[in-house]
Design an enzyme around this catalytic site. Sequence first.
Site, PDB file in Angstrom:
ATOM      1  N   TYR A   1       0.775  -1.206  -0.407  1.00 48.91           N
ATOM      2  CA  TYR A   1      -0.019  -0.026  -0.250  1.00 48.91           C
ATOM      3  C   TYR A   1       1.102   1.108  -0.330  1.00 48.91           C
ATOM      4  O   TYR A   1       0.628   2.285   0.438  1.00 48.91           O
ATOM      5  CB  TYR A   1      -1.137  -0.150   1.027  1.00 48.91           C
ATOM      6  CG  TYR A   1      -1.765  -1.157   1.040  1.00 48.91           C
ATOM      7  CD1 TYR A   1      -3.131  -0.782   0.214  1.00 48.91           C
ATOM      8  CD2 TYR A   1      -2.363  -2.065   1.658  1.00 48.91           C
ATOM      9  CE1 TYR A   1      -4.155  -1.649   0.147  1.00 48.91           C
ATOM     10  CE2 TYR A   1      -3.283  -3.182   1.768  1.00 48.91           C
ATOM     11  CZ  TYR A   1      -3.963  -3.070   0.644  1.00 48.91           C
ATOM     12  OH  TYR A   1      -5.063  -3.883   0.677  1.00 48.91           O
ATOM     13  N   SER A   2       2.008   0.993  -0.700  1.00 50.19           N
ATOM     14  CA  SER A   2       3.537   2.705  -0.619  1.00 50.19           C
ATOM     15  C   SER A   2       2.855   3.315  -1.620  1.00 50.19           C
ATOM     16  O   SER A   2       2.041   3.602  -2.200  1.00 50.19           O
ATOM     17  CB  SER A   2       4.403   1.259  -1.470  1.00 50.19           C
ATOM     18  OG  SER A   2       5.292   2.874  -1.335  1.00 50.19           O
ATOM     19  N   ASN A   3       2.490   4.857  -0.406  1.00 49.11           N
ATOM     20  CA  ASN A   3       2.006   5.805  -0.876  1.00 49.11           C
ATOM     21  C   ASN A   3       3.550   6.374  -2.570  1.00 49.11           C
ATOM     22  O   ASN A   3       3.436   6.894  -3.246  1.00 49.11           O
ATOM     23  CB  ASN A   3       2.318   7.264  -0.267  1.00 49.11           C
ATOM     24  CG  ASN A   3       1.206   6.877   1.130  1.00 49.11           C
ATOM     25  OD1 ASN A   3       0.398   6.682   0.393  1.00 49.11           O
ATOM     26  ND2 ASN A   3       1.152   7.131   2.379  1.00 49.11           N
TER      27      ASN A   3
ATOM     28  N   ILE B   1       4.934   4.022  -3.697  1.00 50.27           N
ATOM     29  CA  ILE B   1       4.748   3.169  -5.538  1.00 50.27           C
ATOM     30  C   ILE B   1       3.568   4.258  -5.892  1.00 50.27           C
ATOM     31  O   ILE B   1       3.918   4.131  -7.203  1.00 50.27           O
ATOM     32  CB  ILE B   1       4.685   1.954  -4.919  1.00 50.27           C
ATOM     33  CG1 ILE B   1       6.444   1.425  -4.561  1.00 50.27           C
ATOM     34  CG2 ILE B   1       4.741   1.237  -6.004  1.00 50.27           C
ATOM     35  CD1 ILE B   1       7.614   0.560  -5.428  1.00 50.27           C
ATOM     36  N   HIS B   2       2.269   4.603  -5.701  1.00 48.48           N
ATOM     37  CA  HIS B   2       1.564   4.865  -6.386  1.00 48.48           C
ATOM     38  C   HIS B   2       1.915   5.843  -6.999  1.00 48.48           C
ATOM     39  O   HIS B   2       1.585   6.055  -8.160  1.00 48.48           O
ATOM     40  CB  HIS B   2       0.636   4.926  -5.018  1.00 48.48           C
ATOM     41  CG  HIS B   2      -0.997   5.562  -5.535  1.00 48.48           C
ATOM     42  ND1 HIS B   2      -1.590   6.673  -5.950  1.00 48.48           N
ATOM     43  CD2 HIS B   2      -1.818   4.424  -5.896  1.00 48.48           C
ATOM     44  CE1 HIS B   2      -2.116   6.671  -6.110  1.00 48.48           C
ATOM     45  NE2 HIS B   2      -3.333   5.531  -6.332  1.00 48.48           N
TER      46      HIS B   2
END
Length: 309
Positions: free
Chosen positions: A68-70, A72-73
Amino acid sequence: MLSPTQPYAAVEAISYEPWLAKQVVVSVLRLDQFFPQLSGNKYFKLKHNLSHAQAQGYSRVISFGGAYSNHIHALAYAAQQYGMQALGIIRGDHGYAANPTLSDAQAWGMQLQFVSRSEYKRRAEPEYVRSLQQQYPDAWVIPEGGSNALAVQGCAEIAEHIRQGLGDNFDTVLLPCGTGATLAGVAMGLPPSKQVLGVAVLKGEGYLEAEVQRYLAQVANNSHAKWQICHDYHGGGYAKCDVALARFINNFPIALEPVYSGKLFFALDAMINSAAIAPGSRIVLIHTGGMQGLRGMQAIMDKRLAAAD
């Protein structure tokens, strides 16, 4: 290219009665609204990294993160805007691929490579990074969280966003601290007359201080704000959320999430109530975004609250 729709983020005064009663003036720099696709501070962390990569002739970016990495997003979106390929090395198994965060990343063109926790622990080892560069010679490798000297350079610009909203009418800036890069950048951008307080969101006492000092040594002269890191409000570790934090977030008038912004605002509330923040103080909170991550944390918060009722 990365093009925000407005030149500066909004700075809003917070009319929260418990803080007003203690005569503490609190403003919030709304980076969460400035460039939502890049999770607030991610715009500042990534802009120079991607410009540098492109200028050096790289056509791909590689970085690391959880399911759920910000970061990576945001990187997936930013790479698409630059017309670059992106590879996300994800801690965990392929079963996470369909979650909202990674679904967005794939829709923006990012390829995902899932690795074991033991391999993921090697992400900062020079030998491991070299092996990625050998496998992908067209790639610029960005550390986890986007945190490096180029990110600090970008985060120094956040100080100007504060000044545009408040001039010199503030004393202390508070922000959540995960890697130390944003804190180092904000401290670099502010004068010695100001104070920057990082609220650690993970168990990193000593380590985080060393990281901030390392970043400042890389990019700054000696003229920067005084800074320190508070380690009392990580709530048990990264992405941990107890009942008290969940209740605070649910009752606060601004949308928060429990990994970064929630711990920041919760920490300020505790410091005001304990008089660690004195009446008359003029505080700026930096809301660093990351609201997309709430999609992975809402169920955990709801479970904590249901069990407590």
